[in-house]
Design a protein around this motif. Structure first.
Motif, mmCIF file in Angstrom:
data_model
loop_
_atom_site.group_PDB
_atom_site.id
_atom_site.type_symbol
_atom_site.label_atom_id
_atom_site.label_comp_id
_atom_site.label_asym_id
_atom_site.label_seq_id
_atom_site.Cartn_x
_atom_site.Cartn_y
_atom_site.Cartn_z
ATOM 1 N N LYS A 175 -62.119 -22.047 59.576
ATOM 2 C CA LYS A 175 -62.055 -20.744 58.769
ATOM 3 C C LYS A 175 -60.318 -20.431 58.649
ATOM 4 C CE LYS A 175 -60.879 -19.013 63.477
ATOM 5 N NZ LYS A 175 -59.713 -18.300 63.401
ATOM 6 N N ARG A 176 -60.195 -19.604 57.739
ATOM 7 C CA ARG A 176 -59.012 -18.987 57.326
ATOM 8 C C ARG A 176 -58.967 -17.537 57.202
ATOM 9 N NH1 ARG A 176 -58.598 -21.132 52.063
ATOM 10 N NH2 ARG A 176 -58.829 -19.010 51.093
ATOM 11 N N ASP A 177 -57.792 -17.041 58.088
ATOM 12 C CA ASP A 177 -57.817 -15.504 58.267
ATOM 13 C C ASP A 177 -57.478 -14.948 57.047
ATOM 14 O OD1 ASP A 177 -58.319 -15.978 60.941
ATOM 15 O OD2 ASP A 177 -56.137 -16.221 61.415
ATOM 16 N N GLU A 180 -55.395 -8.380 58.241
ATOM 17 C CA GLU A 180 -55.071 -7.857 59.617
ATOM 18 C C GLU A 180 -54.662 -6.464 59.484
ATOM 19 O OE1 GLU A 180 -51.683 -10.051 60.648
ATOM 20 O OE2 GLU A 180 -52.554 -11.839 60.789
ATOM 21 N N ASP A 192 -61.909 -6.847 60.160
ATOM 22 C CA ASP A 192 -61.552 -8.121 59.610
ATOM 23 C C ASP A 192 -62.268 -8.884 59.058
ATOM 24 O OD1 ASP A 192 -59.073 -7.303 61.272
ATOM 25 O OD2 ASP A 192 -59.671 -8.479 62.796
ATOM 26 N N LEU A 194 -62.945 -13.068 57.515
ATOM 27 C CA LEU A 194 -62.755 -14.479 57.468
ATOM 28 C C LEU A 194 -63.302 -15.368 56.270
ATOM 29 C CD1 LEU A 194 -63.477 -15.387 61.263
ATOM 30 C CD2 LEU A 194 -61.263 -15.344 60.153
#
Length: 391
Positions: A175-177, A180, A192, A194
């Protein structure tokens, strides 16, 4: 094509002239290549359902005793075909093996950065028939056999997803955030996101999968500054693995989707329709609940921020897939109340009904006839225990 399955009593009713049309108990149809399985009536409403024993048939872990039986933090565990159990101890950074009677057999692995060593053990998953994959430190994946023989390891450049999804050993979900919480979102529920990707079995050749919403969070202001909370009434997105496919539950209703590792939706399974409205009675129950620790801090933080609430509750808050491909969903409950009610979708997508698991269990694995998880007593002693499923 529509396939409709009706219990005998409903068939007789439908045959009677002038009888109002009865919704099917179970129907499967195809929509643009996606199989949609809809259950109007849970199977266990008409036939006896599964049950789970309240007393374990296997228990490992002691308050006092020899070192192997003093478990630190069981980060994962699984049963082998002979009934023995392998426990990944996340505090001691090792794999401990116990026989079917709970007697200690051996330890494999140790703390360290090298082969067959762990910087830390965070997660463990069965991958295919004979492999286990272990998150052994930041971006490290250690591959072992189920007989606890070290095989190889690899690293990935992105964050490894929780739970560990390994597509039967052919690839890994990472995953990549994306988003925020921003400061101007104080006292507002924020979701949020992802970005999901899949890498191959050595951590290379990533390909994009999809973006998903994650947790509903909120930033509240307190006398000590900002407090970031996962909203107790927020809807999570939950993931699981069924063979080489990915299971995603968005928890809007009692339904889940099955996707290929290329991101193609191939099936939607829906349970009986339910009202997910967040009622005033639920809010009163939450306000009166006997909470402690993080749960109490969350309730106090929400109160200080004006108690912002969503309009509806999640249909479920946890997702597990058993060794037969059945999907288990832990139903939402008011925080502070018992949390043992689970609904089960059969491997073909039909909703079976609900059963009760031992309260407080942290599940590691659901097999064909057992549930394996960690239980903690009032003295904070952790025990890995297996409970029989009666079908």
């Amino acid at each position: 094509m529509l396939r409709i399955h009706l219990p005998g009593a409903l068939v007789l009713l439908a045959a009677c002239a002038g009888t109002p049309e009865v919704a099917p108990a179970f129907a499967t149809r195809d929509s643009a290549g996606i199989s949609i399985v809809e259950t109007g009536q849970a199977l266990w409403d008409s036939v006896p359902g599964w049950t789970v024993d309240s007393v374990p048939f296997l228990s490992v872990g002691e308050e006092d005793g020899e070192d192997p039986y003093l478990l630190g933090y069981p980060a994962g565990a699984f049963l082998r075909g002979d009934g023995s159990v392998v426990i990944a101890d996340g505090r001691n950074q090792e794999l401990r093996v116990f026989d079917a009677n709970g007697r200690y057999l051996e330890t494999k692995g140790r703390k360290g950065p090298g082969p067959a060593e762990f910087n830390r053990i965070e997660r463990l998953a069965r991958c295919g028939d004979d492999e286990i994959w272990i998150v052994a430190g930041r971006s490290r994946v250690a591959v072992w056999g189920v007989e606890v023989d070290y095989r190889r390891e690899f690293t990935v450049i992105n964050n490894i997803m929780w739970p560990l999804i390994c597509f039967n050993g052919t690839g890994l979900l990472v995953k990549r955030d994306l988003n925020e919480i921003e400061e101007d979102r104080v006292n507002t529920i924020t979701v949020d996101s992802l970005h999901l990707m899949v890498v191959d079995s050595v951590g290379d050749t990533p390909h994009d999968l999809m973006d998903i919403p994650l947790w509903s969070r909120i930033l509240v202001k307190t006398d000590r500054g900002g407090l970031e909370l996962i909203h107790p009434f927020g809807r999570p997105t939950l993931l699981g693995q069924a063979g080489g496919n990915l299971i995603i539950g968005f928890a809007r209703q009692l339904e889940v989707g099955t996707y290929t590792k290329e991101g193609q939706l191939i099936r939607i399974a829906r349970g009986p329709a339910e009202d997910m409205t967040l009622s005033s009675a639920m809010l009163k129950e939450y306000a009166a609940a006997d909470l402690e620790g993080n749960d109490l801090q969350t309730r106090e933080g929400l109160a200080g921020g004006g108690n912002p609430m969503p309009d509806s509750i999640p249909a479920y808050i946890a997702l597990e897939v058993d060794r037969d491909g059945n999907i288990w969903l832990q139903r939402w409950h008011v925080p502070g109340s018992p949390d043992a009610r689970w609904g089960v979708f059969r491997e073909d997508g039909r909703f079976l009904g609900h059963l009760t698991l031992p309260s407080g269990i942290r599940i590691h694995e659901i097999g064909r006839d057992y549930v394996l998880g960690t239980m903690m007593d009032s003295l904070y002693t952790q025990r890995v225990q297996a409970f029989r499923i009666r079908k």
